[in-house]
Design an enzyme around this catalytic site. Structure first.
Site, mmCIF file in Angstrom:
data_model
loop_
_atom_site.group_PDB
_atom_site.id
_atom_site.type_symbol
_atom_site.label_atom_id
_atom_site.label_comp_id
_atom_site.label_asym_id
_atom_site.label_seq_id
_atom_site.Cartn_x
_atom_site.Cartn_y
_atom_site.Cartn_z
ATOM 1 N N HIS A 35 0.814 -1.219 0.000
ATOM 2 C CA HIS A 35 0.000 0.000 0.000
ATOM 3 C C HIS A 35 0.847 1.269 0.000
ATOM 4 O O HIS A 35 0.343 2.351 -0.292
ATOM 5 C CB HIS A 35 -0.986 0.006 1.179
ATOM 6 C CG HIS A 35 -0.371 0.274 2.526
ATOM 7 N ND1 HIS A 35 -0.065 -0.732 3.417
ATOM 8 C CD2 HIS A 35 -0.015 1.425 3.137
ATOM 9 C CE1 HIS A 35 0.441 -0.196 4.519
ATOM 10 N NE2 HIS A 35 0.489 1.112 4.372
ATOM 11 N N SER A 71 4.706 2.638 7.866
ATOM 12 C CA SER A 71 4.348 1.468 7.073
ATOM 13 C C SER A 71 5.501 1.020 6.186
ATOM 14 O O SER A 71 6.105 1.823 5.478
ATOM 15 C CB SER A 71 3.140 1.775 6.189
ATOM 16 O OG SER A 71 1.984 1.961 6.963
ATOM 17 N N ASP A 100 0.029 -7.523 1.355
ATOM 18 C CA ASP A 100 0.540 -6.177 1.583
ATOM 19 C C ASP A 100 2.063 -6.109 1.612
ATOM 20 O O ASP A 100 2.652 -5.453 2.475
ATOM 21 C CB ASP A 100 -0.030 -5.594 2.880
ATOM 22 C CG ASP A 100 0.092 -4.071 2.927
ATOM 23 O OD1 ASP A 100 0.285 -3.470 1.853
ATOM 24 O OD2 ASP A 100 0.021 -3.512 4.034
#
Length: 456
Positions: free
Chosen positions: A158, A264, A188
């Site tokens: 993402h 992230s 992911d």
């Protein structure tokens, strides 16, 4: 030779192949000599100050405390009218990074010193089209970490999804343009590549060996501005099933490390300096990553869940052996179920040319079984499908136009080309839905009652 012009043995570039775990960086320590003759080992004598200076000293103490001075100061006022300041003589913490031995525990300072150079900041430019057909340019930021000496970097999918360009920045300020190698959206993870050599890769550890309560450390770029920040905490829970914003469920490591937007894709280290997780998400009370979130609830993807996938992404650019139905599905709305329609996975897109279309599946079909396994949602169908192998023939029980029938589908292998075909079909579906939404809102003055989410 790979697609980037690198001519080296495949085994050597695979960070997960046996025998390719490398020791960490080597730093040559050195002493320090003050040209003014200051000797840090020399004891400091108490300094005496006349009582008339007490107010000034007190002010200095407050400033020192507010400024978080390194040496603690203690004030004692004696009856003789003099003030004595006792200055701490603690030796500074020494960080030993001359060699990384993952058999021994490391302090958080040692982990940072050894691997901050292996952690990167990632910025992307994103070009998208809004519901009015206008082209919109935006930017996003995340983190990643080096997994091979020749420039392969692991991050979250993402972070780089829909990126028009990707830039990677190291702690020394050097920046490189990066190329997308391959990704696995369902898990992911994504691998990108920069043209650089002699980088310091991280050491991959085993998440399955971790215990609740063990110390972990994250390095990343929270908010995309506070670059190369280290936070520490413990493993709060293992094998948490977390529902992501798009409805997917993922197995996660839960930690109380401070994690925010921009973290992230960064590494989660154990106390031995090994990466045991990929920082992926923070719990949000509203479901939006941009809104206020619950503190102390961060999540990371376990390395043991994706290590083989990462290896295949480096080698092939995609994960081989994934079964494909060739359709997109959504949950059956509860309001519709009130009229006798069964719960299940509703087919909303049938990708032309793939196995779902060849088998005769149609938009509007509701899948209630895959072989003998009951299906009451899109997620259950996806999970059951993933339990089969490419080439297996499965029998789907389908509710269609008020009747129940069966359809046999031979599962195909998912490839980047077929995923692109599905993505194109899904985009067409979304555009149709958005157009219908606009027309509905203009005519009724209300809001569109249907969602756009779907599974694969």
């Amino acid at each position: 030779m790979d697609n980037f012009g690198n001519d080296y043995n495949k085994e050597n570039r695979d960070p997960f192949a046996p025998g390719n775990y490398q020791n960490g960086p080597v730093f040559n320590g050195g002493g320090y000599t003050d040209p003014n003759g200051f000797d840090p080992e020399r004891k400091k004598k108490p300094k005496k100050i006349k009582s008339g200076s007490i107010k000034v000293v007190a002010l200095c103490l407050v400033c020192a405390l507010l400024g978080a001075a390194i040496h603690p100061l203690y004030q004692t006022v004696s009856g003789s009218g003099e003030t004595t300041l006792y200055v701490g003589d603690r030796e500074p913490t020494k960080i030993n990074v001359t060699a990384v031995n993952t058999e021994k525990e490391m302090t958080t300072a040692e982990i940072y010193a050894a691997y901050v150079g292996s952690t990167v900041g990632i910025t992307v430019d994103i070009v998208s089209t809004n519901i009015f057909g206008q082209t919109v340019t935006g930017a996003a930021a995340g983190s990643g970490f080096v997994i091979t000496e020749d420039g392969y970097i692991l991050t979250n999918y993402h972070v780089i999804e829909d990126a028009n360009s990707i830039t990677v920045t190291f702690v020394d300020g050097k920046s490189y343009p990066a190329t997308y190698v391959g990704g696995e959206e369902a898990n992911d993870i994504a691998v990108i590549k920069i043209e650089a050599n002699d980088l310091t890769p991280v050491v991959i550890g085993s998440s399955d060996d971790m215990l609740v309560g063990e110390q972990v450390t994250a390095i990343g770029n929270p908010l995309g501005e506070l670059t190369f920040t280290e936070t520490t905490g413990i493993i709060s829970a293992l094998n948490r099933s977390i529902t992501m914003g798009d409805g997917r469920k993922m197995n996660m490591i839960q930690t109380d490390c401070a994690i925010n937007s921009g973290n992230s894709g960064g590494p989660l280290f154990n106390s031995h300096g090994e990466v045991i997780g990929i920082v992926s998400a923070k719990y949000s009370s509203s479901g939006s990553s941009s809104s206020a979130s619950v503190e102390g609830l961060g999540f990371a993807i376990p390395m043991d869940d994706v290590a083989d996938m990462v290896s295949e992404l480096v080698t092939n650019g995609y994960v081989t052996g994934k079964p494909l139905l060739g359709i997109s599905v959504n949950d059956v709305d509860e309001n519709v179920q009130a009229y006798g329609v069964p719960a299940g996975a509703e087919v909303i897109v049938v990708t032309p040319g793939l196995c779902g279309e060849k088998a005769g599946l149609k938009v509007g079909d509701i899948i209630t079984k895959i072989n003998d396994t009951e299906v009451t949602s899109a997620e259950e169908l996806i999970s059951a499908k993933n339990g089969y192998e490419v080439g297996d023939t499965v029998e789907l029980t389908v509710y269609r136009s008020g009747e129940t029938t069966t359809v046999k589908v031979t599962l195909e292998e998912s490839t980047p080309e077929k995923e692109a075909m599905q993505e194109e079909a899904q985009q067409e579906y979304q555009q149709q839905q958005q157009q219908q939404q606009q027309e509905y809102n203009q005519q009724s003055g209300g809001s569109w009652p249907f969602g756009f989410g779907f599974g694969y």
